[in-house]
Design a protein around this motif. Structure first.
Motif, PDB file in Angstrom:
ATOM      1  N   ALA A  34      -4.609   3.227  14.097  1.00 26.60           N
ATOM      2  CA  ALA A  34      -4.815   3.917  15.377  1.00 26.60           C
ATOM      3  C   ALA A  34      -6.000   3.340  16.138  1.00 26.60           C
ATOM      4  O   ALA A  34      -5.957   3.202  17.359  1.00 26.60           O
ATOM      5  CB  ALA A  34      -5.018   5.414  15.140  1.00 26.60           C
ATOM      6  N   LYS A  35      -7.063   3.006  15.418  1.00 23.75           N
ATOM      7  CA  LYS A  35      -8.228   2.442  16.100  1.00 23.75           C
ATOM      8  C   LYS A  35      -7.907   1.071  16.677  1.00 23.75           C
ATOM      9  O   LYS A  35      -8.323   0.744  17.787  1.00 23.75           O
ATOM     10  CB  LYS A  35      -9.419   2.350  15.161  1.00 23.75           C
ATOM     11  N   LYS A  36      -7.154   0.273  15.933  1.00 21.46           N
ATOM     12  CA  LYS A  36      -6.772  -1.051  16.439  1.00 21.46           C
ATOM     13  C   LYS A  36      -5.892  -0.914  17.683  1.00 21.46           C
ATOM     14  O   LYS A  36      -6.100  -1.614  18.681  1.00 21.46           O
ATOM     15  CB  LYS A  36      -6.024  -1.846  15.357  1.00 21.46           C
ATOM     16  N   VAL A  37      -4.923  -0.003  17.630  1.00 20.78           N
ATOM     17  CA  VAL A  37      -4.033   0.220  18.780  1.00 20.78           C
ATOM     18  C   VAL A  37      -4.825   0.761  19.968  1.00 20.78           C
ATOM     19  O   VAL A  37      -4.609   0.347  21.111  1.00 20.78           O
ATOM     20  CB  VAL A  37      -2.879   1.173  18.390  1.00 20.78           C
ATOM     21  N   ALA A  38      -5.772   1.678  19.718  1.00 25.41           N
ATOM     22  CA  ALA A  38      -6.586   2.240  20.801  1.00 25.41           C
ATOM     23  C   ALA A  38      -7.415   1.151  21.487  1.00 25.41           C
ATOM     24  O   ALA A  38      -7.570   1.166  22.716  1.00 25.41           O
ATOM     25  CB  ALA A  38      -7.503   3.334  20.262  1.00 25.41           C
ATOM     26  N   LYS A  39      -7.934   0.208  20.712  1.00 24.14           N
ATOM     27  CA  LYS A  39      -8.710  -0.891  21.300  1.00 24.14           C
ATOM     28  C   LYS A  39      -7.822  -1.753  22.198  1.00 24.14           C
ATOM     29  O   LYS A  39      -8.225  -2.134  23.299  1.00 24.14           O
ATOM     30  CB  LYS A  39      -9.325  -1.759  20.207  1.00 24.14           C
ATOM     31  N   ILE A  40      -6.612  -2.043  21.728  1.00 23.29           N
ATOM     32  CA  ILE A  40      -5.691  -2.865  22.527  1.00 23.29           C
ATOM     33  C   ILE A  40      -5.317  -2.135  23.815  1.00 23.29           C
ATOM     34  O   ILE A  40      -5.310  -2.741  24.902  1.00 23.29           O
ATOM     35  CB  ILE A  40      -4.437  -3.216  21.696  1.00 23.29           C
ATOM     36  N   ILE A  41      -5.033  -0.848  23.716  1.00 23.98           N
ATOM     37  CA  ILE A  41      -4.670  -0.067  24.909  1.00 23.98           C
ATOM     38  C   ILE A  41      -5.837  -0.021  25.890  1.00 23.98           C
ATOM     39  O   ILE A  41      -5.655  -0.165  27.100  1.00 23.98           O
ATOM     40  CB  ILE A  41      -4.202   1.344  24.520  1.00 23.98           C
ATOM     41  N   ALA A  42      -7.060   0.172  25.385  1.00 29.01           N
ATOM     42  CA  ALA A  42      -8.230   0.208  26.261  1.00 29.01           C
ATOM     43  C   ALA A  42      -8.413  -1.118  26.991  1.00 29.01           C
ATOM     44  O   ALA A  42      -8.736  -1.142  28.189  1.00 29.01           O
ATOM     45  CB  ALA A  42      -9.482   0.543  25.449  1.00 29.01           C
ATOM     46  N   ILE A  43      -8.193  -2.215  26.299  1.00 33.52           N
ATOM     47  CA  ILE A  43      -8.319  -3.534  26.935  1.00 33.52           C
ATOM     48  C   ILE A  43      -7.254  -3.706  28.015  1.00 33.52           C
ATOM     49  O   ILE A  43      -7.542  -4.161  29.128  1.00 33.52           O
ATOM     50  CB  ILE A  43      -8.230  -4.658  25.877  1.00 33.52           C
ATOM     51  N   LEU A  44      -6.016  -3.324  27.702  1.00 36.77           N
ATOM     52  CA  LEU A  44      -4.928  -3.456  28.680  1.00 36.77           C
ATOM     53  C   LEU A  44      -5.158  -2.588  29.919  1.00 36.77           C
ATOM     54  O   LEU A  44      -4.953  -3.041  31.046  1.00 36.77           O
ATOM     55  CB  LEU A  44      -3.587  -3.112  28.033  1.00 36.77           C
ATOM     56  N   VAL A  45      -5.611  -1.347  29.716  1.00 33.28           N
ATOM     57  CA  VAL A  45      -5.872  -0.461  30.857  1.00 33.28           C
ATOM     58  C   VAL A  45      -7.025  -1.007  31.688  1.00 33.28           C
ATOM     59  O   VAL A  45      -6.982  -1.004  32.921  1.00 33.28           O
ATOM     60  CB  VAL A  45      -6.149   0.979  30.376  1.00 33.28           C
TER      61      VAL A  45
END
Length: 115
Positions: A34-45
């Motif tokens: 979840a933390k890895k996915v959250a980091k990717i989503i934050a970068i994309l946003v």
């Protein structure tokens, strides 16, 4: 002579330990992911917002920043209204699966911190 076993509502102490351990292991894996996915989503946003700002400065796009801020607030709002004196449904569900939930929560937090 039979060994002493503690029974809580038909659930043995060994079974509770297995559920707690399995929940902790699963929670750790999910927390890490979840933390890895959250980091990717934050970068994309962040990249998307930067692109919007760039296109707005070039006159190609007009962005309603108040609407974007309002949508973010609506997404984080929670609805917990229930009948008087009754806990929300998620509380009842959580209490019914307490051994697995406790293990999962602990594992999730450790996995999220390590991720």
């Amino acid at each position: 002579m039979e060994p002493f076993t503690l029974q809580l509502d038909g659930l043995g102490l060994q079974q509770m330990g297995l559920e707690f351990g399995a929940g902790g292991l699963i929670g750790g894996v999910i927390g890490f992911a979840a933390k890895k996915v959250a980091k990717i989503i934050a970068i994309l946003v962040g990249m998307e917002l930067a692109l919007f700002k760039f296109l707005e400065t070039r006159g190609i796009l007009e962005v309603n920043w108040q609407a974007i801020g309002g949508a973010a607030q609506d997404a984080t709002a929670t609805g917990t209204q229930t009948a008087a004196g009754q806990p929300p449904g998620w509380v009842t569900s959580l209490l019914s699966a307490l051994p697995v939930s406790a293990g999962f929560t602990g594992g999730f937090l450790v996995g999220f911190k390590k991720g």
